[in-house]
Design an enzyme around this catalytic site. Structure first.
Site, PDB file in Angstrom:
ATOM      1  N   SER A 130      71.685 -22.978  52.161  1.00 36.49           N
ATOM      2  CA  SER A 130      70.717 -21.913  52.394  1.00 36.49           C
ATOM      3  C   SER A 130      70.379 -21.949  53.872  1.00 36.49           C
ATOM      4  CB  SER A 130      69.471 -22.135  51.534  1.00 36.49           C
ATOM      5  OG  SER A 130      68.681 -20.969  51.542  1.00 36.49           O
ATOM      6  N   GLU A 131      70.555 -20.828  54.563  1.00 40.65           N
ATOM      7  CA  GLU A 131      70.555 -20.870  56.026  1.00 40.65           C
ATOM      8  C   GLU A 131      69.193 -21.149  56.646  1.00 40.65           C
ATOM      9  OE1 GLU A 131      71.335 -18.176  54.236  1.00 40.65           O
ATOM     10  OE2 GLU A 131      70.571 -16.328  55.139  1.00 40.65           O
ATOM     11  N   ASN A 132      68.135 -21.173  55.821  1.00 42.04           N
ATOM     12  CA  ASN A 132      66.850 -21.598  56.371  1.00 42.04           C
ATOM     13  C   ASN A 132      66.780 -23.111  56.545  1.00 42.04           C
ATOM     14  OD1 ASN A 132      66.832 -21.519  53.474  1.00 42.04           O
ATOM     15  ND2 ASN A 132      64.643 -21.957  53.516  1.00 42.04           N
ATOM     16  N   GLY A 133      67.847 -23.820  56.132  1.00 45.06           N
ATOM     17  CA  GLY A 133      67.899 -25.231  56.489  1.00 45.06           C
ATOM     18  C   GLY A 133      68.098 -26.204  55.348  1.00 45.06           C
TER      19      GLY A 133
ATOM     20  N   SER B 222      71.557 -25.352  61.130  1.00 43.82           N
ATOM     21  CA  SER B 222      72.030 -24.574  59.995  1.00 43.82           C
ATOM     22  C   SER B 222      73.050 -23.535  60.454  1.00 43.82           C
ATOM     23  CB  SER B 222      70.844 -23.884  59.319  1.00 43.82           C
ATOM     24  OG  SER B 222      71.261 -23.220  58.154  1.00 43.82           O
TER      25      SER B 222
END
Lengths: 219, 233, 219, 233
Positions: A45-48, A87
């Site tokens: 998940s690209e928020n980290g 990320s």
């Protein structure tokens, strides 16, 4: 004709054991529900977060633990957390094997538009531009036609682009299509009960189809 | 160690005046500097340029600053959750610059790492690329994007010590560490402020050198945008 | 004439409360022993440590805890550890207020050479090139003259350069000198018992000196 | 999670063949992949290009590979501790490329972050700048340096799990995380290998996605180069 879950189910068949996968908001999120047995994938998940788990049980929601769709989620054994720069670092350096995201339009040369309708809707591109520019393998989950019956698989996108010449596969409520390196959609599979003719007339972009096109296997 | 502790949000933001550029950490409403935002609303400072991945929601986060018209310009990657934002934008009351999320994060990091510019493929061939230098490396096109600095960076951490060291919790980390590195003055609010020595040096996400002021925040709401749960089976 | 500790002691007077400081190998390392009372500084070691403490007590050496000179050291309350990229990130972004390092030669326009003697010695630049190119404030600790009595403060460096036009202050066994923006060494202080004339004749680069130059205060 | 565990150093380095480019983490002898180095010596693979901040000492670390003449080229920032190295270099038996330490670290990071090139002021005006593109930003000159990739990165961590997540201890972290990101194949040896779930996700320095093989090393010597102590007072 597939519903959203049907599209997600079909896309899930593209997952391979050992894949790191980024799932976009909307239909792509549903793919997580249909990961085939015996296939081990890690969701980014690209928020980290690497190793996204299922939604929490009611009462166990943690506001500090969300996915890129701002949904409350959980971790799994082996998860890791990092900042936004790392990320997108792993996204740009192609450590993510597969990206699945939604689109408003896709063109026959693999362009995608999914972030803006001038004068009407301005949500922003979020991480989509980074993802489509970087991923080695992108599958788009989208509606083939809009409510007016107009095709969203076009010769050329009409909306502002998210990325150019980057999409290789599209899964819609009607069909699975590859985008050919030389341009054009190639019909690979049709949804149960959907005719090749209907797919042809629903595809504004150039479409290549054999006389016989197999029906999707969703089991 | 150097003591960076201030009494609270009001003291921390004392020199944020009209027209300043501020970065705000957080992703959605997760990991946002709630106390600093409240202090900015109370202070009524205007004409702010805000750099933040999102713009909050109508009644929370940066949405509070938008409602009071304190923001002149927003620089974000995704603003889809805020109707008041969309209204101000479409009516032309608010300047908005939308940039890819990875570009935003990396431009902040570039500032903290003393790199004046970075190359990213994000946005090549789109309107984001307009007016930007494109360069080909190994057969692939990249945009040159400049490092991002802000007059102030406002970040939220879980724990911190008075030397300015920060530890983040879960995905509330997000943009906070990279923005902490990009502020000319970085203000950190933390849920728990401890004395130097209480945090394990190996676990620190943001070294104190990047933080100029720190205080223990209070009354965190931590609103959830999308409460999703599964049934107990 | 100062010994190494004298040079370190004099440099320590340049420290200001709240400074983050990077100390190079050799004489600069000794500066840590003479930090004035009431002055709070944080030492950065570019191998990845902020808040370097003293050497460990015998028997408490930890091989995983070293400084950039590969010496066993300790942390202090408030220390932090990071990787090499972040370490040089904070150096390049000028979060370090003062850099103190050694030199083989310094020129009157602020060039420095300290990493290579062609055909004879090749140790490498380590972090020195990054430090001198990035720091806003650099003090060089060095010998004014070599064993043959030849000046190392030159009109132009003869050895391969580490950095150009970057040094602002030099402290030697003989003197404290500023390097003027327009070029040239300006004599600020002389070591106890050392005459201005001797400093003049020991400085090959352009030297500016008032008639009266005060003696260093080392207390 | 994906299981990256291999049986040991020999299996981990099985496909490192003559002529490959390998990165080795560590600063001096601190945090070096001792087990992998020993396995490379045993295997006798030759003509290696080694990217490592230092070159070990005469009888330890990369020095072991130099003694057996397995190294064709070294890319390092500081090699002052190794007499055999200096001999091979001055006699022309060994190719050496010396680059600034921050440039080395940042070029590795650039590979892991998908940035094809970075800008750094280090080396401007020196022989390091020869043949390189110089670019001025805000009145200051920078060199453009390219991202560094290696066929294999060999790193040493303190703890790791079978999903490839790594945690480093103290200053043995140094180059290990950035090199872990820059290997086409990254091999991690750890002092303690645990099951997924035993490491706190917030404390992981290198996420498992960057690591391809992991094993628990043994018999770590951890030699000290400069044993400095102070008297008990």
């Amino acid at each position: 004709m597939l519903d959203k879950d049907g599209i997600a189910k079909r896309i899930a068949k593209e997952l391979k054991d050992g894949y790191y996968v980024n799932l976009g908001i909307g239909i792509p999120t549903l793919v997580a529900n249909y990961i085939p047995k015996g296939i081990n994938v890690v969701l980014q998940s690209e928020n980290g977060l690497l190793g996204m788990g299922p939604f929490p049980f009611e009462g166990e929601e943690d506001p500090d633990m969300i996915n890129a769709g701002k949904q409350t989620i959980t971790t799994l054994p082996g998860s890791s957390i990092f900042d936004s720069a790392m990320s997108f670092g792993m996204i740009r350096s192609q450590k993510i094997d597969l990206t699945i995201l939604g689109a408003m339009e896709v063109s026959e040369n693999g362009d995608i538009a999914n972030w803006k309708i001038p004068g009407k809707m301005v949500k922003g591109m979020g991480g989509a531009m980074d993802l489509v520019a970087s991923a080695k393998n992108i599958i788009v989950a989208m509606q083939h036609i809009n409510k007016a019956g107009e095709s969203k698989l076009l010769p050329k996108c009409t909306l502002p682009l998210t990325g150019v010449n980057c999409i290789r596969k599209v899964v819609t409520e009607l069909a699975v299509l590859d985008i050919l390196p030389e341009g054009g959609f190639r019909l690979i599979e049709r949804a149960p009960g959907v005719s090749v003719d209907f797919i042809k007339q629903s595809t504004a972009g150039k479409l290549f189809a054999e006389a016989e096109v197999k029906e999707m296997d969703l089991n | 160690m150097i003591n960076k502790k201030v009494s609270g949000a009001e003291e921390a933001i004392r020199d944020i005046t009209d027209g300043k550029t501020i970065m705000l950490g957080g992703f959605g409403l997760c990991g946002i500097p709630e106390n600093c935002i409240a202090a900015l609303v109370k202070k009524g400072v205007k004409e702010l340029t805000c750099i933040s991945n999102n713009a909050g929601v109508d009644n929370f986060g940066i949405g509070l600053l938008l409602k009071t018209r304190q923001v002149k310009k927003m620089i974000s990657s995704y603003v889809g959750e805020n109707a008041e934002f969309e209204r101000q934008l479409l009516s032309g009351e608010l300047e908005v610059e939308l940039i890819p999320q990875g570009t935003l994060a990396t431009r902040c990091m570039a500032a903290g790492y003393g790199m004046p510019a970075i190359f990213t493929p994000a946005g090549v061939g789109t309107e984001v690329a307009e007016g930007k230098e494109i360069r080909n490396f190994n057969g692939k096109d990249y945009l040159m994007e400049y490092a991002f600095e802000a007059d102030f960076a406002l970040v939220k951490a879980w724990k911190g010590d008075t030397a300015g060291n920060l530890i983040f919790r879960s995905t509330s980390r997000n943009f906070n560490p990279v923005m902490a590195m990009a502020g000319k003055i970085t203000i950190a609010e933390v849920e728990e402020l401890v004395e130097p020595g209480e945090l394990d040096p190996d676990h620190i996400h943001t070294p104190g050198v990047y933080v100029h002021r720190i205080f223990q925040g209070s009354a965190y709401e931590k609103r959830i945008e999308q409460r999703t749960v599964r049934p107990r089976s």
